[in-house]
Design a protein around this motif. Structure first.
Motif, PDB file in Angstrom:
ATOM      1  N   TYR A 193       0.824  -1.211   0.000  1.00 42.93           N
ATOM      2  CA  TYR A 193       0.000   0.000   0.000  1.00 42.93           C
ATOM      3  C   TYR A 193       0.860   1.265   0.000  1.00 42.93           C
ATOM      4  CZ  TYR A 193      -4.288  -2.659   0.651  1.00 42.93           C
ATOM      5  OH  TYR A 193      -5.342  -3.511   0.464  1.00 42.93           O
ATOM      6  N   PHE A 195       0.939   5.073   1.246  1.00 44.63           N
ATOM      7  CA  PHE A 195       0.385   6.023   2.212  1.00 44.63           C
ATOM      8  C   PHE A 195       1.479   7.028   2.554  1.00 44.63           C
ATOM      9  CE2 PHE A 195       1.676   1.945   3.927  1.00 44.63           C
ATOM     10  CZ  PHE A 195       2.768   2.301   4.719  1.00 44.63           C
ATOM     11  N   GLU A 200      -2.961   7.974   7.407  1.00 43.56           N
ATOM     12  CA  GLU A 200      -3.329   7.175   6.234  1.00 43.56           C
ATOM     13  C   GLU A 200      -2.952   5.707   6.430  1.00 43.56           C
ATOM     14  OE1 GLU A 200      -1.529   9.006   2.857  1.00 43.56           O
ATOM     15  OE2 GLU A 200      -2.765  10.818   2.972  1.00 43.56           O
ATOM     16  N   VAL A 204      -5.626   2.144   6.710  1.00 40.56           N
ATOM     17  CA  VAL A 204      -5.543   0.805   6.128  1.00 40.56           C
ATOM     18  C   VAL A 204      -5.482  -0.257   7.219  1.00 40.56           C
ATOM     19  CG1 VAL A 204      -4.281  -0.704   4.551  1.00 40.56           C
ATOM     20  CG2 VAL A 204      -4.259   1.754   4.182  1.00 40.56           C
ATOM     21  N   THR A 321     -11.001   9.662   4.341  1.00 37.60           N
ATOM     22  CA  THR A 321      -9.858   9.032   3.683  1.00 37.60           C
ATOM     23  C   THR A 321     -10.358   7.899   2.794  1.00 37.60           C
ATOM     24  OG1 THR A 321      -8.410   9.539   5.573  1.00 37.60           O
ATOM     25  CG2 THR A 321      -7.653   7.854   4.037  1.00 37.60           C
ATOM     26  N   ILE A 323      -9.394   4.449   0.567  1.00 36.18           N
ATOM     27  CA  ILE A 323      -8.421   3.364   0.398  1.00 36.18           C
ATOM     28  C   ILE A 323      -8.805   2.568  -0.843  1.00 36.18           C
ATOM     29  CG2 ILE A 323      -7.331   1.360   1.471  1.00 36.18           C
ATOM     30  CD1 ILE A 323      -8.481   2.428   4.165  1.00 36.18           C
ATOM     31  N   HIS A 325      -8.236  -0.458  -2.909  1.00 36.26           N
ATOM     32  CA  HIS A 325      -7.603  -1.772  -2.779  1.00 36.26           C
ATOM     33  C   HIS A 325      -7.124  -2.328  -4.115  1.00 36.26           C
ATOM     34  CE1 HIS A 325      -8.513  -2.278   1.468  1.00 36.26           C
ATOM     35  NE2 HIS A 325      -9.742  -1.848   1.236  1.00 36.26           N
ATOM     36  N   LYS A 328      -3.934  -0.051  -4.531  1.00 36.70           N
ATOM     37  CA  LYS A 328      -3.219  -0.093  -3.255  1.00 36.70           C
ATOM     38  C   LYS A 328      -2.736   1.301  -2.834  1.00 36.70           C
ATOM     39  CE  LYS A 328      -3.254  -4.664  -2.752  1.00 36.70           C
ATOM     40  NZ  LYS A 328      -3.990  -5.070  -3.963  1.00 36.70           N
ATOM     41  N   VAL A 330      -3.699   5.108  -0.845  1.00 36.33           N
ATOM     42  CA  VAL A 330      -4.515   5.733   0.183  1.00 36.33           C
ATOM     43  C   VAL A 330      -4.471   7.245  -0.029  1.00 36.33           C
ATOM     44  CG1 VAL A 330      -4.953   5.913   2.665  1.00 36.33           C
ATOM     45  CG2 VAL A 330      -3.812   3.883   1.741  1.00 36.33           C
TER      46      VAL A 330
END
Length: 424
Positions: A193, A195, A200, A204, A321, A323, A325, A328, A330
């Motif tokens: 991910y 961030f 952030e 996740v 925020t 996210i 997926h 990946k 944020v």
């Protein structure tokens, strides 16, 4: 392939959205299905007028515009001809093969995708039911197209993306089990991910019942740039034994996170990944005045985007925020722009999910559906189709007031009773 269906009552707004992408060089109209001219020979007004003339056949159905996005795996290299062919096959599969439709290839995200603009009003004035269209016809058609065109299957990709499971709070009393469970989550999140802040990262981690704790402002942990990792229960409360970052073999320390923040910020600045989130939000809210925040969150979740909200004691939204997926990535709402921030989203969504407009639209749709199920057939003019009845030029000309209103769609006048009798 993933298909996302949006419906609304504002054809012009939907068409302008795609045409704006075209003007910016981020899209191309690759196909005009059931139009008298090719896509590249049509002006904006001609594109609009063709579908508007069909909408005029049924004034009572308010939700009359269908906007579909077909999304493909980033590994797939699909040409314009293939995308146009897939779009045509999809429309046929969901029962829209005879509808006028415009297909736009969008190039503003990290994966190939097209947008289809059409209508559920048929050439005889009746409507195509939109009830469970995505769950039934669309899902079946999607699977068939994946096989016929050799595409990456959506369900296979979904399994790969969401193999990470939330930490069970059953591990709260055993330090070794807690450490192992947290390590599994951290190992994947830190590697995959993108961030740029602790907030952030926590957005996740919290999805998997884990939290990164850097301590309060004057705490010893904060003073020494330390960090603890904890397990959360279903209510988001900290439970179990906290684990120091230095206790993990891959050292997810605050210093290591700062290096991640810098690298991720460079990636997010250079990539177009944020456009997928913004497009998903814009498409959900486009031309609609009846989408509540919970409904928006639910729709985004189906598209692989989780939304984390922050509210004050009065219940007012002050932070949001996103996210994603699939990419990946944020994103804090304010970094995407004012209209995606907590304030912007609050202004764009309604408070009451069951607005009066929505209730009226549903009632009107039921009335027309009941009339259709009763066996009424609505014909225009002498019963010939719109294409056969009008010249090519008239198909692309504006609709005049009072034009194309089938009589069967009007409410029948109640017959006046001439007299009455009384029985004894």
């Amino acid at each position: 392939m993933v298909a996302v269906i949006h419906t609304s009552s504002r054809l012009r707004a939907v068409l302008q959205y795609n045409e704006k992408k075209l003007e910016q060089g981020h899209a191309e109209c690759i196909s005009a299905i059931n139009y008298p001219k090719d896509a590249d020979a049509l002006s904006f007004d001609q594109k609009l007028n063709r579908i508007q003339r069909q909408l005029a056949l049924n004034k009572r159905t308010k939700v009359n515009t269908v906007h579909v996005s077909l999304n493909f795996d980033p590994s797939e290299k699909l040409g314009k001809e293939q995308l146009a062919e897939i779009s045509k096959a999809y429309l046929k599969g969901i029962g829209f093969e005879k509808q006028p439709a415009l297909v736009y290839e969008h190039r503003d995200a990290g994966h190939p995708h097209v947008h289809i603009v059409t209508t559920n009003i048929k050439a005889d004035g009746s409507r195509i039911s939109l009830h469970n269209l995505g769950k039934n016809q669309s899902e079946k058609t999607r699977k068939e197209i994946e096989i016929d065109f050799g595409l990456v299957k959506a369900q296979d990709r979904k399994v790969q993306e969401f193999t990470l499971k939330p930490v069970s709070v059953k591990a709260e009393y055993g330090k070794s089990e807690t450490k192992k469970a947290i390590a599994n989550v951290l190992d994947i999140v830190l590697k995959e991910y993108k961030f740029t802040t602790i907030g952030e990262l926590n957005a996740v981690l919290n999805q998997f019942n884990v939290a990164a704790d850097i301590g309060s402002e004057h705490s010893r942990i904060r003073k020494h740039n330390g960090i603890l990792y904890r397990v959360l229960d279903k209510d988001g409360k900290r439970v179990g034994v906290p684990i120091k970052a230095s206790d993990f073999h891959f050292k997810p320390t605050y210093r290591h996170l700062q290096v991640c923040f810098q690298a991720n910020e460079m990636h997010l600045t250079c990539s177009k990944d944020s456009l997928r989130v913004k497009n998903s939000i814009d498409l959900t809210l486009l031309g609609k005045h009846n989408v509540s925040l919970p409904k928006l969150i639910n729709i985004l979740q189906k598209d692989g985007i989780d939304t984390v909200t922050r509210k004050n004691e009065e219940g007012l939204l002050y932070g949001i925020t996103y996210i994603d997926h699939r990419t990946k990535c944020v994103f804090n709402g304010s970094t995407l722009g004012k209209q995606y921030s907590a304030k912007g989203i609050t202004e764009r969504c309604i408070e009451d999910p069951f607005s009066l407009h929505q209730q009226k639209s549903q009632k009107i749709g039921m009335d027309v559906g009941q009339a259709a199920s009763a066996g009424n057939v609505y014909l225009v003019g002498n019963g010939s189709s719109l294409e056969n009845d009008k010249s090519l030029d008239s198909l692309l000309s504006p609709v005049k007031d009072g034009e194309y209103i089938p009589n069967p769609l009007k409410k029948p006048k109640r017959k006046k009773q001439k007299g009455f009798s009384m029985g004894f």
